[in-house]
Design a protein around this motif. Sequence first.
Motif, PDB file in Angstrom:
ATOM      1  N   GLY A   1      46.463  11.811  38.775  1.00 47.38           N
ATOM      2  CA  GLY A   1      46.358  10.751  39.774  1.00 47.38           C
ATOM      3  C   GLY A   1      47.251  10.911  40.980  1.00 47.38           C
ATOM      4  N   PHE A   2      47.898  12.073  41.132  1.00 45.78           N
ATOM      5  CA  PHE A   2      48.752  12.304  42.296  1.00 45.78           C
ATOM      6  C   PHE A   2      47.974  13.072  43.364  1.00 45.78           C
ATOM      7  CE2 PHE A   2      51.911  12.108  38.774  1.00 45.78           C
ATOM      8  CZ  PHE A   2      52.509  10.921  39.168  1.00 45.78           C
ATOM      9  N   ALA A   3      48.150  12.662  44.609  1.00 49.73           N
ATOM     10  CA  ALA A   3      47.402  13.278  45.708  1.00 49.73           C
ATOM     11  C   ALA A   3      48.283  14.067  46.658  1.00 49.73           C
ATOM     12  CB  ALA A   3      46.654  12.202  46.493  1.00 49.73           C
ATOM     13  N   ALA A   4      49.600  13.826  46.628  1.00 51.64           N
ATOM     14  CA  ALA A   4      50.518  14.524  47.528  1.00 51.64           C
ATOM     15  C   ALA A   4      51.855  14.716  46.828  1.00 51.64           C
ATOM     16  CB  ALA A   4      50.712  13.735  48.827  1.00 51.64           C
ATOM     17  N   VAL A   5      52.582  15.760  47.220  1.00 51.00           N
ATOM     18  CA  VAL A   5      53.895  16.026  46.631  1.00 51.00           C
ATOM     19  C   VAL A   5      54.815  16.585  47.712  1.00 51.00           C
ATOM     20  CG1 VAL A   5      53.219  18.348  45.865  1.00 51.00           C
ATOM     21  CG2 VAL A   5      55.142  17.191  44.772  1.00 51.00           C
ATOM     22  N   HIS A   6      56.082  16.199  47.619  1.00 56.22           N
ATOM     23  CA  HIS A   6      57.095  16.643  48.582  1.00 56.22           C
ATOM     24  C   HIS A   6      58.320  17.087  47.790  1.00 56.22           C
ATOM     25  CE1 HIS A   6      54.539  14.634  51.540  1.00 56.22           C
ATOM     26  NE2 HIS A   6      54.502  13.628  50.672  1.00 56.22           N
ATOM     27  N   ALA A   7      58.686  18.353  47.938  1.00 51.73           N
ATOM     28  CA  ALA A   7      59.827  18.923  47.225  1.00 51.73           C
ATOM     29  C   ALA A   7      60.983  19.125  48.198  1.00 51.73           C
ATOM     30  CB  ALA A   7      59.441  20.247  46.573  1.00 51.73           C
ATOM     31  N   ILE A   8      62.136  18.576  47.847  1.00 49.68           N
ATOM     32  CA  ILE A   8      63.313  18.622  48.724  1.00 49.68           C
ATOM     33  C   ILE A   8      64.417  19.386  48.020  1.00 49.68           C
ATOM     34  CG2 ILE A   8      65.083  17.201  49.833  1.00 49.68           C
ATOM     35  CD1 ILE A   8      62.841  15.004  49.926  1.00 49.68           C
ATOM     36  N   PRO A   9      64.951  20.438  48.636  1.00 48.37           N
ATOM     37  CA  PRO A   9      65.975  21.232  47.952  1.00 48.37           C
ATOM     38  C   PRO A   9      67.270  20.462  47.757  1.00 48.37           C
ATOM     39  CG  PRO A   9      65.769  21.929  50.237  1.00 48.37           C
ATOM     40  CD  PRO A   9      64.670  20.938  49.985  1.00 48.37           C
ATOM     41  N   MET A  10      67.886  20.649  46.613  1.00 46.88           N
ATOM     42  CA  MET A  10      69.241  20.150  46.377  1.00 46.88           C
ATOM     43  C   MET A  10      70.156  21.324  46.716  1.00 46.88           C
ATOM     44  SD  MET A  10      68.714  17.806  42.960  1.00 46.88           S
ATOM     45  CE  MET A  10      70.347  17.084  43.120  1.00 46.88           C
ATOM     46  N   ARG A  11      70.655  21.297  47.930  1.00 51.95           N
ATOM     47  CA  ARG A  11      71.300  22.480  48.498  1.00 51.95           C
ATOM     48  C   ARG A  11      72.557  22.088  49.256  1.00 51.95           C
ATOM     49  NH1 ARG A  11      67.691  24.876  52.970  1.00 51.95           N
ATOM     50  NH2 ARG A  11      68.666  23.156  54.108  1.00 51.95           N
ATOM     51  N   LEU A  12      73.577  22.919  49.136  1.00 55.69           N
ATOM     52  CA  LEU A  12      74.778  22.786  49.949  1.00 55.69           C
ATOM     53  C   LEU A  12      75.026  24.140  50.596  1.00 55.69           C
ATOM     54  CD1 LEU A  12      77.110  20.977  50.873  1.00 55.69           C
ATOM     55  CD2 LEU A  12      78.434  21.833  48.941  1.00 55.69           C
ATOM     56  N   ARG A  13      74.943  24.161  51.911  1.00 52.95           N
ATOM     57  CA  ARG A  13      75.047  25.414  52.669  1.00 52.95           C
ATOM     58  C   ARG A  13      74.015  26.418  52.142  1.00 52.95           C
ATOM     59  NH1 ARG A  13      80.273  23.526  51.815  1.00 52.95           N
ATOM     60  NH2 ARG A  13      81.219  22.690  53.721  1.00 52.95           N
ATOM     61  N   ARG A  14      74.454  27.545  51.577  1.00 52.39           N
ATOM     62  CA  ARG A  14      73.488  28.558  51.148  1.00 52.39           C
ATOM     63  C   ARG A  14      73.115  28.461  49.677  1.00 52.39           C
ATOM     64  NH1 ARG A  14      75.658  34.144  54.073  1.00 52.39           N
ATOM     65  NH2 ARG A  14      75.532  33.388  56.231  1.00 52.39           N
ATOM     66  N   GLU A  15      73.669  27.503  48.988  1.00 49.29           N
ATOM     67  CA  GLU A  15      73.436  27.417  47.545  1.00 49.29           C
ATOM     68  C   GLU A  15      72.462  26.304  47.210  1.00 49.29           C
ATOM     69  OE1 GLU A  15      75.821  27.731  43.378  1.00 49.29           O
ATOM     70  OE2 GLU A  15      76.950  27.314  45.203  1.00 49.29           O
ATOM     71  N   THR A  16      71.352  26.683  46.580  1.00 55.10           N
ATOM     72  CA  THR A  16      70.347  25.731  46.130  1.00 55.10           C
ATOM     73  C   THR A  16      70.397  25.648  44.613  1.00 55.10           C
ATOM     74  OG1 THR A  16      68.904  26.301  48.000  1.00 55.10           O
ATOM     75  CG2 THR A  16      67.897  25.139  46.144  1.00 55.10           C
ATOM     76  N   ILE A  17      70.645  24.451  44.087  1.00 54.85           N
ATOM     77  CA  ILE A  17      70.805  24.304  42.638  1.00 54.85           C
ATOM     78  C   ILE A  17      69.620  23.602  41.984  1.00 54.85           C
ATOM     79  CG2 ILE A  17      73.317  24.303  42.786  1.00 54.85           C
ATOM     80  CD1 ILE A  17      73.205  21.244  42.348  1.00 54.85           C
ATOM     81  N   GLY A  18      68.663  23.145  42.784  1.00 59.29           N
ATOM     82  CA  GLY A  18      67.518  22.460  42.208  1.00 59.29           C
ATOM     83  C   GLY A  18      66.666  21.832  43.286  1.00 59.29           C
ATOM     84  N   ALA A  19      65.823  20.880  42.868  1.00 62.99           N
ATOM     85  CA  ALA A  19      64.939  20.216  43.826  1.00 62.99           C
ATOM     86  C   ALA A  19      64.641  18.797  43.377  1.00 62.99           C
ATOM     87  CB  ALA A  19      63.632  20.990  43.980  1.00 62.99           C
ATOM     88  N   LEU A  20      64.484  17.924  44.364  1.00 66.88           N
ATOM     89  CA  LEU A  20      64.014  16.560  44.168  1.00 66.88           C
ATOM     90  C   LEU A  20      62.538  16.540  44.548  1.00 66.88           C
ATOM     91  CD1 LEU A  20      64.252  13.435  43.887  1.00 66.88           C
ATOM     92  CD2 LEU A  20      65.078  13.412  46.257  1.00 66.88           C
ATOM     93  N   ASN A  21      61.676  16.121  43.624  1.00 70.62           N
ATOM     94  CA  ASN A  21      60.229  16.112  43.848  1.00 70.62           C
ATOM     95  C   ASN A  21      59.709  14.690  43.921  1.00 70.62           C
ATOM     96  OD1 ASN A  21      59.998  19.041  43.569  1.00 70.62           O
ATOM     97  ND2 ASN A  21      60.518  18.654  41.440  1.00 70.62           N
ATOM     98  N   LEU A  22      58.973  14.394  44.982  1.00 70.16           N
ATOM     99  CA  LEU A  22      58.414  13.064  45.199  1.00 70.16           C
ATOM    100  C   LEU A  22      56.892  13.157  45.145  1.00 70.16           C
ATOM    101  CD1 LEU A  22      60.668  12.110  48.241  1.00 70.16           C
ATOM    102  CD2 LEU A  22      61.064  11.540  45.834  1.00 70.16           C
ATOM    103  N   PHE A  23      56.277  12.305  44.333  1.00 68.87           N
ATOM    104  CA  PHE A  23      54.827  12.340  44.140  1.00 68.87           C
ATOM    105  C   PHE A  23      54.200  11.064  44.696  1.00 68.87           C
ATOM    106  CE2 PHE A  23      56.803  14.882  40.860  1.00 68.87           C
ATOM    107  CZ  PHE A  23      56.022  16.031  40.817  1.00 68.87           C
ATOM    108  N   SER A  24      53.067  11.206  45.396  1.00 73.89           N
ATOM    109  CA  SER A  24      52.358  10.066  45.972  1.00 73.89           C
ATOM    110  C   SER A  24      50.949   9.978  45.410  1.00 73.89           C
ATOM    111  CB  SER A  24      52.284  10.203  47.499  1.00 73.89           C
ATOM    112  OG  SER A  24      53.578  10.239  48.062  1.00 73.89           O
ATOM    113  N   ARG A  25      50.464   8.755  45.277  1.00 70.13           N
ATOM    114  CA  ARG A  25      49.104   8.537  44.778  1.00 70.13           C
ATOM    115  C   ARG A  25      48.051   8.718  45.877  1.00 70.13           C
ATOM    116  NH1 ARG A  25      49.297   8.880  39.322  1.00 70.13           N
ATOM    117  NH2 ARG A  25      50.880   7.483  38.432  1.00 70.13           N
TER     118      ARG A  25
END
Length: 253
Positions: free
Chosen positions: A121-145
């Motif tokens: 039932g999800f129609a869109a997704v937005h992934a945002i890096p969890m990053r400080l300077r050059r280091e990315t440790i993960g991602a925050l994912n937002l889902f829309s209907r």
Amino acid sequence: MSNAPLSTGEREDRLLDAFVQLADTLVDDYDMVDVLHELVSHCVRLLDAAAAGIVLSDQRGNLQVLATSTEQTRMLELYQLQTSEDPCWDCVHTGEPVSVADLGTEVERWPLFAGRALDDGFAAVHAIPMRLRRETIGALNLFSREPGPMPENDLRVARALADTATIGILQERAIHRGEVLTEQLQVALSNRIIIEQAKGVLAHADNLDMDDAFQVLRSFGRRRSARLSDVSRLLVTGAITARTVLDEQNLPM
């Protein structure tokens, strides 16, 4: 179900509360899993998102699901990590945001993930890096209907919330020359397993779905100012019973 629209004043008040709560938590001896659950909860309350999830990298560079706003989202996050072909994976490995306004147009690019997300039932997704300077440790994912781009103001808020949590996670590594992050992430991953087991115990004991079981568990811990992982461990090991936890769920906080 979408969130009821907030007035400008309500949104500003809730946003301020979210940042104050995150900041207060991160300067204390905090439980990372609980903090990240707070983060996804804030995102669903404040943003144009039906669900949210967070993945972090472990010491071997593998991505692990640490927090989701619903059980359905957790299963989708787990599925996309298994396929290694999805917006989250691209986001973490490039360190750049990945926004997909219409998943229906990306089935060829991510056939397994897009198909599963659309079925859920999800129609869109937005992934945002969890990053400080050059280091990315993960991602925050937002889902829309509903399909469509996320408003730029919402994306800025999501980036700011993710950045706040990332700084809190990384600050101890800077203090302890990099040794704490690996250890802290591993503890968080271990705690996540215990929490899932405790949810299962409560769900089985009272015929609850996993989302309701989590809320009962969390409320029980907060009444005692106890860490979510500590309460979960007590329940899983039998130091407290499921009935003890369940009997408090309707009491006033």
